[in-house]
Design an enzyme around this catalytic site. Structure first.
Site, mmCIF file in Angstrom:
data_model
loop_
_atom_site.group_PDB
_atom_site.id
_atom_site.type_symbol
_atom_site.label_atom_id
_atom_site.label_comp_id
_atom_site.label_asym_id
_atom_site.label_seq_id
_atom_site.Cartn_x
_atom_site.Cartn_y
_atom_site.Cartn_z
ATOM 1 C CG ASP A 130 -47.951 -30.685 14.379
ATOM 2 O OD1 ASP A 130 -47.688 -29.596 14.918
ATOM 3 O OD2 ASP A 130 -49.121 -31.113 14.249
ATOM 4 N NE ARG A 181 -46.609 -26.645 18.915
ATOM 5 C CZ ARG A 181 -47.208 -27.169 17.845
ATOM 6 N NH1 ARG A 181 -46.987 -28.420 17.486
ATOM 7 N NH2 ARG A 181 -48.005 -26.428 17.109
HETATM 8 P P1 FDA Z 1 -47.413 -35.129 30.845
HETATM 9 O O1 FDA Z 1 -47.774 -36.251 29.953
HETATM 10 O O2 FDA Z 1 -46.419 -35.377 31.926
HETATM 11 O O3 FDA Z 1 -48.742 -34.563 31.479
HETATM 12 C C1 FDA Z 1 -48.746 -33.553 32.466
HETATM 13 C C2 FDA Z 1 -50.182 -33.333 32.920
HETATM 14 O O4 FDA Z 1 -50.957 -32.820 31.842
HETATM 15 C C3 FDA Z 1 -50.907 -34.633 33.319
HETATM 16 O O5 FDA Z 1 -50.676 -34.946 34.659
HETATM 17 C C4 FDA Z 1 -52.335 -34.256 33.027
HETATM 18 O O6 FDA Z 1 -52.867 -33.461 34.075
HETATM 19 C C5 FDA Z 1 -52.242 -33.397 31.800
HETATM 20 N N1 FDA Z 1 -52.378 -34.169 30.565
HETATM 21 C C6 FDA Z 1 -51.395 -34.498 29.691
HETATM 22 N N2 FDA Z 1 -51.906 -35.178 28.639
HETATM 23 C C7 FDA Z 1 -53.217 -35.283 28.866
HETATM 24 C C8 FDA Z 1 -54.279 -35.871 28.128
HETATM 25 N N3 FDA Z 1 -54.089 -36.484 26.969
HETATM 26 N N4 FDA Z 1 -55.528 -35.788 28.635
HETATM 27 C C9 FDA Z 1 -55.762 -35.160 29.824
HETATM 28 N N5 FDA Z 1 -54.779 -34.569 30.544
HETATM 29 C C10 FDA Z 1 -53.534 -34.641 30.083
HETATM 30 N N6 FDA Z 1 -46.186 -34.443 20.315
HETATM 31 C C11 FDA Z 1 -45.416 -34.834 19.266
HETATM 32 O O7 FDA Z 1 -44.804 -35.908 19.319
HETATM 33 N N7 FDA Z 1 -45.328 -34.028 18.148
HETATM 34 C C12 FDA Z 1 -45.960 -32.823 18.065
HETATM 35 O O8 FDA Z 1 -45.838 -32.134 17.054
HETATM 36 C C13 FDA Z 1 -46.746 -32.409 19.170
HETATM 37 N N8 FDA Z 1 -47.426 -31.214 19.153
HETATM 38 C C14 FDA Z 1 -47.987 -30.744 20.318
HETATM 39 C C15 FDA Z 1 -48.489 -29.453 20.375
HETATM 40 C C16 FDA Z 1 -48.901 -28.919 21.597
HETATM 41 C C17 FDA Z 1 -49.399 -27.506 21.649
HETATM 42 C C18 FDA Z 1 -48.870 -29.729 22.778
HETATM 43 C C19 FDA Z 1 -49.287 -29.195 24.110
HETATM 44 C C20 FDA Z 1 -48.456 -31.029 22.696
HETATM 45 C C21 FDA Z 1 -48.025 -31.562 21.482
HETATM 46 N N9 FDA Z 1 -47.568 -32.868 21.391
HETATM 47 C C22 FDA Z 1 -46.841 -33.258 20.297
HETATM 48 C C23 FDA Z 1 -47.910 -33.848 22.466
HETATM 49 C C24 FDA Z 1 -46.807 -33.971 23.506
HETATM 50 O O9 FDA Z 1 -45.692 -34.614 22.954
HETATM 51 C C25 FDA Z 1 -47.271 -34.770 24.739
HETATM 52 O O10 FDA Z 1 -47.606 -36.064 24.356
HETATM 53 C C26 FDA Z 1 -48.457 -34.166 25.465
HETATM 54 O O11 FDA Z 1 -48.362 -32.785 25.533
HETATM 55 C C27 FDA Z 1 -48.558 -34.703 26.910
HETATM 56 O O12 FDA Z 1 -47.398 -34.396 27.626
HETATM 57 P P2 FDA Z 1 -47.277 -33.204 28.699
HETATM 58 O O13 FDA Z 1 -46.107 -32.390 28.314
HETATM 59 O O14 FDA Z 1 -48.534 -32.472 28.817
HETATM 60 O O15 FDA Z 1 -46.835 -33.916 30.033
#
Ligand code: FDA
Length: 318
Positions: A130, A181
């Site tokens: 990560d 990732r």
């Molecule tokens: P965005 O924040 O724009 O959200 C898009 C939509 O997703 C929202 O409108 C909502 O519907 C839904 N959503 C997102 N977060 C939500 C929540 N917490 N609760 C409910 N709904 C939510 N980060 C990092 O810095 N280092 C890492 O190693 C990782 N590893 C990692 C693994 C995997 C498999 C994922 C999916 C994510 C990570 N992350 C991470 C976290 C990542 O950086 C990010 O903070 C989250 O995925 C939220 O961003 P989105 O891309 O989903 O978009």
């Protein structure tokens, strides 16, 4: 503002002490965390596998502050790898380097990681490193490169699209066939390191996912025994627009669906996870478990203010 405050709280020892005292906080965290034990986590992965999804297991813990605690975390992750190898579960493992000593001593962290990769390689298990806050990025990538130089193939990293540096890191890493990732990034970063505007981080996400998908056209798909390895391109987001962009682009370059893996967090957008499976894409769910759930949980609250109101309404009802 609210996001910054919650990310600050995720790292504040006083807040951790306060919040983790309450049972309702633990109960609310269960929305995002599979449980406290390996058995809880394996039950969650069994359920995910049954509906066609893969998993990556994360024994929660980060910023370990002494060598004994780092050794203990390493031992517990090795135990997780053993138990995973003995199961039929389709899952790999995700690790945070500060959990196994990155902030104490880089050489110690490297030694701990090497032991874990050797162990995982014997069982054909893939390990994802990560990515944590920007102060850790340089050392994390340095250690990753040393692991590849030492001959480990069963390891990949995470890039965060909000960092300015990530586009150039992606080009460099893809040349070496790195399994990446891609995520947006979950920490608070200063404007000299990360895009302050979300729309810029989104554009950067699409740009890097474009690079990853292109590179994937040349890669061999690598599946190893009963444990599915991720392809080069793992798109880690719940954002429908980013997912649609990746799907459209992959289809334009005629990339087979199995070469684009979508990854999401346990308990978030299950509808979208199921939809992608029904469309024939590999979907991997990040399944965190363990007693060290506090910082992970607070980052999930920070990502979406609605989660905070859910948490507060639970508190009020108690
Ligand atoms: P965005 O924040 O724009 O959200 C898009 C939509 O997703 C929202 O409108 C909502 O519907 C839904 N959503 C997102 N977060 C939500 C929540 N917490 N609760 C409910 N709904 C939510 N980060 C990092 O810095 N280092 C890492 O190693 C990782 N590893 C990692 C693994 C995997 C498999 C994922 C999916 C994510 C990570 N992350 C991470 C976290 C990542 O950086 C990010 O903070 C989250 O995925 C939220 O961003 P989105 O891309 O989903 O978009």
């Amino acid at each position: 503002m609210m996001r910054a405050f919650l990310v600050y709280l995720s790292q504040a020892a006083w807040a951790r002490k306060l919040v983790t005292r309450f049972r309702f906080a633990r109960q609310t965290a269960r929305r995002f965390v599979a449980g406290e034990t390996i058995e809880d986590a394996f039950r969650a992965v069994t359920d995910l596998n049954a509906i066609g999804m893969l998993a990556t297991l994360d024994l929660l813990g980060e910023h370990t502050n002494d060598a004994n605690a780092a050794a203990e975390a390493t031992r517990r992750i090795a135990d997780l790898i053993d138990k995973l190898a003995a199961s039929e579960l389709k899952s790999n493992v995700s690790i945070k380097l500060t959990q196994i000593g990155l902030k104490l001593d880089e050489a110690l962290c490297e030694k701990n990681l090497k032991g874990l990769l050797q162990h995982a390689a014997q069982h054909g298990i893939f390990v994802r490193i990560d990515m944590e806050e920007s102060a850790c990025v340089e050392a994390t990538l340095r250690i990753y490169h040393r692991m590849r130089e030492a001959g480990f193939e069963n390891v990949g990293v995470v890039l965060q699209s909000y960092l300015y540096r990530s586009q150039s890191d992606a080009m460099d890493l893809l040349q070496q066939g790195t399994h990446i990732r891609l995520v947006k990034g979950a920490y608070m970063e200063p404007p000299d390191r990360a895009f302050p505007k979300k729309t810029d981080a989104d554009d950067s996400f699409d740009h890097i996912s474009d690079l990853m998908l292109h590179e994937s056209t040349n890669s061999q798909s690598s599946h190893n025994g009963h444990v599915a390895w991720p392809p080069i391109a793992a798109i880690g987001t719940h954002d429908s627009a980013r997912i649609e962009f990746a799907k459209k682009h992959a289809s334009e370059i005629e990339l087979p669906k199995e070469k684009v893996e979508f990854q999401m967090l346990y308990g978030i957008r299950r509808d979208l996870q199921a939809q992608l499976v029904s469309e024939g894409y590999p979907v991997r769910v990040y399944v965190p478990f363990g007693t060290e759930w506090y910082p992970y949980f607070m980052r999930r609250l920070a990502e979406r203010p609605a989660n905070l109101w859910f948490f507060i309404s639970n508190l009020v009802r108690k």
